[in-house]
Scaffold this motif. Structure first.
Motif, PDB file in Angstrom:
ATOM      1  N   LYS A 166       0.807  -1.217   0.000  1.00 35.88           N
ATOM      2  CA  LYS A 166       0.000   0.000   0.000  1.00 35.88           C
ATOM      3  C   LYS A 166       0.838   1.263   0.000  1.00 35.88           C
ATOM      4  CE  LYS A 166      -4.470  -1.475   1.708  1.00 35.88           C
ATOM      5  NZ  LYS A 166      -5.510  -1.274   2.745  1.00 35.88           N
ATOM      6  N   ARG A 257     -10.022  -8.040  -4.414  1.00 28.64           N
ATOM      7  CA  ARG A 257      -9.822  -6.724  -3.806  1.00 28.64           C
ATOM      8  C   ARG A 257      -9.915  -6.809  -2.273  1.00 28.64           C
ATOM      9  NH1 ARG A 257     -10.769  -2.627  -7.162  1.00 28.64           N
ATOM     10  NH2 ARG A 257     -12.571  -3.676  -8.089  1.00 28.64           N
ATOM     11  N   SER A 260      -7.006  -8.774  -0.712  1.00 26.36           N
ATOM     12  CA  SER A 260      -5.796  -7.945  -0.786  1.00 26.36           C
ATOM     13  C   SER A 260      -5.768  -6.934   0.358  1.00 26.36           C
ATOM     14  CB  SER A 260      -5.727  -7.216  -2.128  1.00 26.36           C
ATOM     15  OG  SER A 260      -5.696  -8.120  -3.201  1.00 26.36           O
ATOM     16  N   MET A 261      -6.867  -6.260   0.580  1.00 24.95           N
ATOM     17  CA  MET A 261      -6.923  -5.267   1.651  1.00 24.95           C
ATOM     18  C   MET A 261      -6.728  -5.910   3.018  1.00 24.95           C
ATOM     19  SD  MET A 261      -9.962  -2.761   0.233  1.00 24.95           S
ATOM     20  CE  MET A 261      -9.695  -1.537   1.512  1.00 24.95           C
ATOM     21  N   GLU A 262      -7.297  -7.088   3.210  1.00 22.47           N
ATOM     22  CA  GLU A 262      -7.132  -7.800   4.471  1.00 22.47           C
ATOM     23  C   GLU A 262      -5.666  -8.133   4.744  1.00 22.47           C
ATOM     24  OE1 GLU A 262      -8.536  -9.469   8.045  1.00 22.47           O
ATOM     25  OE2 GLU A 262      -9.565  -8.220   6.554  1.00 22.47           O
ATOM     26  N   ALA A 266      -2.835  -3.889  -2.021  1.00 19.61           N
ATOM     27  CA  ALA A 266      -3.804  -3.271  -2.921  1.00 19.61           C
ATOM     28  C   ALA A 266      -3.743  -3.982  -4.264  1.00 19.61           C
ATOM     29  CB  ALA A 266      -3.509  -1.782  -3.104  1.00 19.61           C
TER      30      ALA A 266
END
Length: 490
Positions: A166, A257, A260-262, A266
């Motif tokens: 990120k 998505r 990925s955020m978890e 990103a």
């Protein structure tokens, strides 16, 4: 009592009986979802810019949403990728309202979003008629037209994405990557060799969780592998009916998505994540099927035509090949798409076809000996994930249907990289380069009467308005700027 179908299809109107049936089914579904710990349902649609938009309802409001819909403005169809708004002859401005109705047949709990379910939405006008910009309805209309002639299509999307940490290590690196601010650039989350096992090892836990979430959401994954660019992966899923394939493409991307955020990462599905690297495609695989007394048969195999196609399989494929320049306005719909669509990058930059040729816009895939009757298909390589998957499949089916109607034939297959031919030799072989800009593909689209008739005036006019809006938005922008603006939007 009038028999109301479980699913209201394109061209039908929601009447009192249909609303009652939908509400009753939704009430039963809501009880089941509540028992599974679901608290809300995301009703999604994909706009003309290829961005998935949503309205959500608490699970206890699902019954009302199914029967009466959820209000939304029609103006979302003329949003550009930066959320600025243009106007077309049919859509634009603050006035008006539509109703979103969840497709209960395609509602699924999202394993990657605990407590949430996903339902693609039907879009209706206030009077219960199907809205002309409902691209799921447009796709259903095209599948029905093929079915009226005894044909069906199986389809699947390959989904490529690039995974980024990120935040970069410093601001200078962010600026180098075309960022507009700290954290906006692309910083590959893995750096092993292209297609290398190292990339699996680097992000093994992340990839495990992607596969687990997809399986628990009901998606059948065929394979997952590292791709060429740093941080890039691809997942392939099982073929379905066209509407199911488009629905699955949306679910796959939102699952990736969320996972990925978890993991503090990103995911970018942009056609060009970095200006100086290869891009993400979203290749479409298509096979044409005929129902017979002995069971369905694949028109892409078992024939006397090129590479074993039947005459119908050849005509369907030739119809798509013939309309590729116009189809790109739907399938390669952003300025960034044309940074990806360049020769010798396996993107299919020339309007030709070939057996297992990854440089041809249409790659014909036979499958291994022994499974060709079920595996043979044509892969459309020149399209990317910025496309609205419903609209893209509708346009591809319309082009294939026109090929069937016109009994089109294919030219000779191309067995090498077309870029290796001199320009005069390519011309002699009838191998044309595909449009090199969004403006070129829009011009071809606007001149294509077959696609205009198939998609409808409202859709074609809105596509043109949105595409020209993006052209103006990024007029004069450097490739780095184009990549930066597009990177996190799809």
């Amino acid at each position: 009592m009038e028999q109301i179908p479980e699913r209201v299809t394109a061209g039908q109107t929601l009447n009192a009986h249909a609303r009652a049936r939908l509400g009753a089914r939704a009430a039963e579904t809501a009880r089941r979802l509540t028992g599974q710990g679901i608290v809300a349902v995301a009703l999604t649609w994909v706009d003309i810019s290829g961005i998935t938009r949503t309205k959500t309802v608490p699970v206890e409001r699902l019954e009302h949403a199914a029967a009466w819909g959820v209000g939304m403005s029609p103006v979302f169809d003329v949003f550009l990728l930066d959320d600025s708004i243009v106007s077309g002859r049919h859509i634009g401005g603050p006035v008006g309202d539509l109703r979103l109705h969840p497709d209960l047949d395609r509602l699924v709990p999202m394993a990657a979003l605990p407590g949430w379910a996903h339902a693609p939405a039907h879009r209706y006008a206030q009077d219960g008629t199907v809205h002309p910009l409902d691209t799921r309805a447009v796709l259903r209309r095209e599948t029905d037209r093929l079915a009226g002639h005894g044909w069906s299509v199986k389809a699947a999307f390959e989904i490529e994405w690039a995974v980024s940490n990120k935040n970069g290590s410093n601001k200078n690196e962010a600026n180098k990557n075309g960022s507009e601010g700290e954290g906006d650039g692309f910083f590959p989350a893995c750096r092993g060799p292209a297609y290398g096992m190292t990339r699996v090892t680097e992000l093994a836990g992340y990839l495990r969780d992607v596969l687990t979430a997809l399986r628990e959401t009901g998606v059948t994954v065929v394979q997952l592998h590292p791709e060429y660019a740093a941080g890039q992966y691809e997942v392939s899923v099982a073929a379905e009916d066209p509407i199911g394939a488009a629905d699955t493409a949306v679910v796959v991307r939102e699952t990736i998505r969320a996972v990925s955020m978890e993991h503090g990462l990103a995911a970018s599905f942009s056609p060009k994540v970095e200006a100086d690297s290869v891009g993400n495609g979203a290749h479409v695989h298509l096979s044409l099927w005929r129902a017979n007394a002995d069971g369905p048969s694949n028109a892409m195999a078992g024939g006397d035509g090129p590479c074993g196609m039947t005459a119908a399989g050849e005509a369907f494929t030739a119809g798509i090949l013939h309309r590729l320049p116009a189809l790109l306005a739907v399938g390669a719909p952003t300025v960034a798409s044309y940074l990806r669509l360049i020769p010798s990058h396996w993107a299919g930059a020339f309007a030709c076809w070939g057996l297992e040729n990854r440089e041809a816009a249409l790659r014909f895939v036979t499958g291994a000996d022994g499974e060709r009757a079920t595996a043979a298909n044509v892969e459309v390589k020149c399209v990317d994930a910025a496309a609205n998957p419903y609209l893209l499949l509708a346009a591809l089916l319309a082009a294939g249907r026109d090929g069937l109607d016109a009994d089109r034939g294919l030219p000779e297959p191309v067995g090498v990289d077309p870029a290796g031919f001199a320009a005069d030799e390519r011309a002699a072989r009838g191998i044309d380069p595909l449009p090199s800009s969004l403006a070129e593909s829009v011009a071809a689209f606007e001149a294509d009467t077959v696609l205009r008739d198939a998609l409808g005036e409202a859709v074609t006019d809105t596509v043109s308005a949105v595409r020209r809006g993006e052209i103006d938005l990024l007029d004069g922008a450097t490739p780095q700027r184009v990549a930066a603006v597009t990177r996190w939007r799809h």
